[in-house]
Design an enzyme around this catalytic site. Sequence first.
Site, PDB file in Angstrom:
ATOM      1  N   HIS A 427       0.819  -1.213   0.000  1.00  0.00           N
ATOM      2  CA  HIS A 427       0.000   0.000   0.000  1.00  0.00           C
ATOM      3  C   HIS A 427       0.853   1.264   0.000  1.00  0.00           C
ATOM      4  CE1 HIS A 427      -2.099   3.306   2.099  1.00  0.00           C
ATOM      5  NE2 HIS A 427      -3.069   2.986   1.256  1.00  0.00           N
ATOM      6  N   ARG A 517      30.252  -3.250 -16.706  1.00  0.00           N
ATOM      7  CA  ARG A 517      31.343  -3.718 -15.851  1.00  0.00           C
ATOM      8  C   ARG A 517      30.876  -4.891 -14.979  1.00  0.00           C
ATOM      9  NH1 ARG A 517      31.196   1.879 -15.166  1.00  0.00           N
ATOM     10  NH2 ARG A 517      32.937   3.039 -16.109  1.00  0.00           N
ATOM     11  N   ARG A 585      32.225  -6.525 -20.313  1.00  0.00           N
ATOM     12  CA  ARG A 585      33.643  -6.798 -20.102  1.00  0.00           C
ATOM     13  C   ARG A 585      33.800  -7.897 -19.059  1.00  0.00           C
ATOM     14  NH1 ARG A 585      37.071  -1.844 -18.008  1.00  0.00           N
ATOM     15  NH2 ARG A 585      36.134  -2.483 -16.033  1.00  0.00           N
ATOM     16  N   GLY A 708      40.272   1.980 -24.086  1.00  0.00           N
ATOM     17  CA  GLY A 708      40.232   2.336 -22.667  1.00  0.00           C
ATOM     18  C   GLY A 708      41.212   3.469 -22.426  1.00  0.00           C
ATOM     19  N   SER A 709      40.719   4.679 -22.419  1.00  0.00           N
ATOM     20  CA  SER A 709      41.626   5.835 -22.398  1.00  0.00           C
ATOM     21  C   SER A 709      42.401   5.936 -21.084  1.00  0.00           C
ATOM     22  CB  SER A 709      40.847   7.131 -22.654  1.00  0.00           C
ATOM     23  OG  SER A 709      39.834   7.316 -21.682  1.00  0.00           O
ATOM     24  N   ASN A 710      41.834   5.410 -19.990  1.00  0.00           N
ATOM     25  CA  ASN A 710      42.541   5.501 -18.704  1.00  0.00           C
ATOM     26  C   ASN A 710      43.835   4.688 -18.724  1.00  0.00           C
ATOM     27  OD1 ASN A 710      40.430   7.052 -17.781  1.00  0.00           O
ATOM     28  ND2 ASN A 710      39.433   5.378 -16.701  1.00  0.00           N
ATOM     29  N   ASP A 711      43.737   3.413 -19.065  1.00  0.00           N
ATOM     30  CA  ASP A 711      44.936   2.575 -19.091  1.00  0.00           C
ATOM     31  C   ASP A 711      45.849   2.939 -20.249  1.00  0.00           C
ATOM     32  OD1 ASP A 711      45.105   0.782 -16.880  1.00  0.00           O
ATOM     33  OD2 ASP A 711      43.330  -0.240 -17.626  1.00  0.00           O
ATOM     34  N   CYS A 758      35.492   3.700 -24.319  1.00  0.00           N
ATOM     35  CA  CYS A 758      34.689   3.586 -23.101  1.00  0.00           C
ATOM     36  C   CYS A 758      35.400   4.187 -21.896  1.00  0.00           C
ATOM     37  CB  CYS A 758      34.342   2.120 -22.813  1.00  0.00           C
ATOM     38  SG  CYS A 758      35.770   1.065 -22.524  1.00  0.00           S
TER      39      CYS A 758
END
Length: 810
Positions: A427, A517, A585, A708-711, A758
């Site tokens: 409810h 992820r 991934r 993967g631009s970070n790594d 990504c």
Amino acid sequence: MSEQINYIRWFDEITIEDVPLVGGKNASLGEMFQTLSPQGILIPNGFAITAEAYRYVLEQNHCLTALHDALDNLNPNDIEDLSKRARKARDIIYAAPLPADLEAQILSAFDHLQQQYGEELSVAVRSSATAEDLPSASFAGQQDSYLNIRGTQALLESCKRCFASLFTDRAIHYRVDQGFDHFKLALSICVMKMVRSDLETSGVMFSLDTESGFSDVVFITAAYGLGENIVQGAVDPDEFYVHKPTFEQGYRAVLKRTLGAKKIKMVYSDKSTRESTRNIVTSNDERNRFCLTDNDVLTLADYAIKIEKHYSAKVGHPKPMDMEWAKDGLDGQLYIVQARPETVVSQHNGLMLEQYVLHNKAVPLITGHAVGSKIAVGNICIIESVEHLHRFKAGDILVADMTTPDWEPVMKIASAIITNRGGRTCHAAIISRELGVPAVIGCDNATSALKDNAAVTVSCAEGDIGKVYAGALTYEISTTDLTGLQRPKTHIMLNIGNPEIAFKTSFLPNDGVGLARMEFIITEYIKAHPMALLHPEHVLDNAELEQLKQLTRHYQSPADFFVQRLSEGVGTIAAAFYPKPVVVRMSDFKSNEYATLLGGHWFEFDEENPMIGFRGASRYTHPAYAEGFALECAAMKRVRDEMGLNNVILMIPFCRRIEEAKQVLNNMAQLGLKRGEQGLQIYVMCEIPNNVILIDAFSEYFDGFSIGSNDLTQLTLGVDRDSNILANSFDERDDGVKMLIRLAVEGAQRNHRHCGICGQAPSDYPEMAEYLVELGIDSISLNPDTVLKTTQHLIEVEQRLEKINKNASI
């Protein structure tokens, strides 16, 4: 003459067109009994006492003048006055005897029903108002119902109480709010065979997700015993989802499930007591297992889809439905006992996107089921019973053990609602959705953990889990009109890891998921290291062993636990965006992150620099983790083969060498995930300079690349991305990084492979998004909170580039 009028209509005589005569509940039951029973949907038989009978009772007993005296000049916001007038109105009707000819017709129909089902028949006596279940207003629960009614005197008594319940406090207040005239409405009564769910289970289901309005799922709640506890919010039920598109393609799998506490169940009372039902405490065994089998869930999903299709065809457009069901403990069959249009979520305008974002993060005081997606701030007002409702002030946050329809006058002026008990179809949840206020339901200890008059922030904007924080935290609301929103040529995809926000996030303009992820699902839904689940003999701590045992106690084996939990998490994300591509991934924990999982430190190595250590593809065929990777593959195979979510594309992270790629792909093929079979695509993360240098070779083994631009920045610049002291040196916009990105895009294009990105860069830096568009990248995958802003920017960039190219060609 009155004796010539038939006040009884059997279900096989009623259709949905008969709402003015028999009310919404009866009309729907008759419609389904006639048209859907041949399709295998079971409906208990019964009859309607028509609205004409209600008017006949009032007319014969000259009740209208007295009712006007009781209700004219009513101030519905004066709670005490409302209660007093409503009680007087009910007394007027209850005191009115049933005319003899009407009573005779009711008893004759009951006798006929007894002949069909036997002398031991018990019935449900339910109110069915003539304005009930309209598309713009739900009168469900406003009038009373009576269960397990046996014998003629109990039946007649229940009928009188039903007629009188047209004037409960909540019903009067609700009609005023909706603009209905008290004296133009009438009440029909539904008398139907009781399904013996007191010996089994019952619940509520919807043909959409009640929080997001996502329409491709059936949402089912279930608890032991009679269904009133779920409707009232007295119990925290089990929850199940089934994905409609794949179900209709022949796949039979539960998409997602959540175990509820189910602490009590409603059963029949002993004959020695006046009450027809009572609540008893459930056993530990009942609480610790799901109360429906997968086959039961799938049968109910089939019912829901057929019911929705039937009603949608009648009106010529999609018609989401709200249904009640019950399982009979004597014959083992599942029955539909009510179906009505869903009247809240389905009425929302999907072209306006409203997003609430909490600025501060803190440790919540309590958590529960989130209802809605809003945030509210206010002072706590703990209400222990309906007698204390007068304490409540507009803008307060209502805190209660549970709510009933009698509480609705104060619920409408609350800024948020918090309860100890209840699930997302109770409810309190239904009314909070209808009112558009956030609610945190089923917190267990809200009334004891929170303090009266204390300022709190209620957040339902963080997924399925609703949170209550101390103090007034800051938040913002953004509203976006999606009407006619342009889409860029570059595909805009989403980065997502939390299945709890998948349905809501799917309404953002998108072309699918560029990065799902797996790590979030493992951390939040599984919590244990896969090798610890498979080899508990290596876990040398008794406390950890007990935790592992508790995690997996509802499953046939620890492996089944991992596979089911992971597949349901990934499957929920894939279903939310189906049939758009969802790139999943495979796990990319570093060794230090794996070690934090339950039992993980017994299986992980100590590494000086785990960022470039034992991670990604290197783990998948190594003896230290190969069995864990096999579980991941089994889960992904289940998502694609059993759930039918073939929009899932798998992606391998941190694949350093060609030989490593070959080994991983061969291993996956042996585990039933062979690239190319049943349309399976496998991508690789392009995040190591070697991936770019050897992109032609990697293209032979993979269907696409996700940068993967970070790594890639970390390994190009030689900067540990976790290092605070080097933070200023970490920049994805560096010319060297941009050159590698350009070479990657060109290499993928040269080899006719998909290429997307990504990483964080396009979310954080508009100029990087512009650079990627200029390169002609296929897709950019963004964090959900940056999608709208970046989409608009990309459209402007594409228009500018198109203008430049056009001028250049002149």
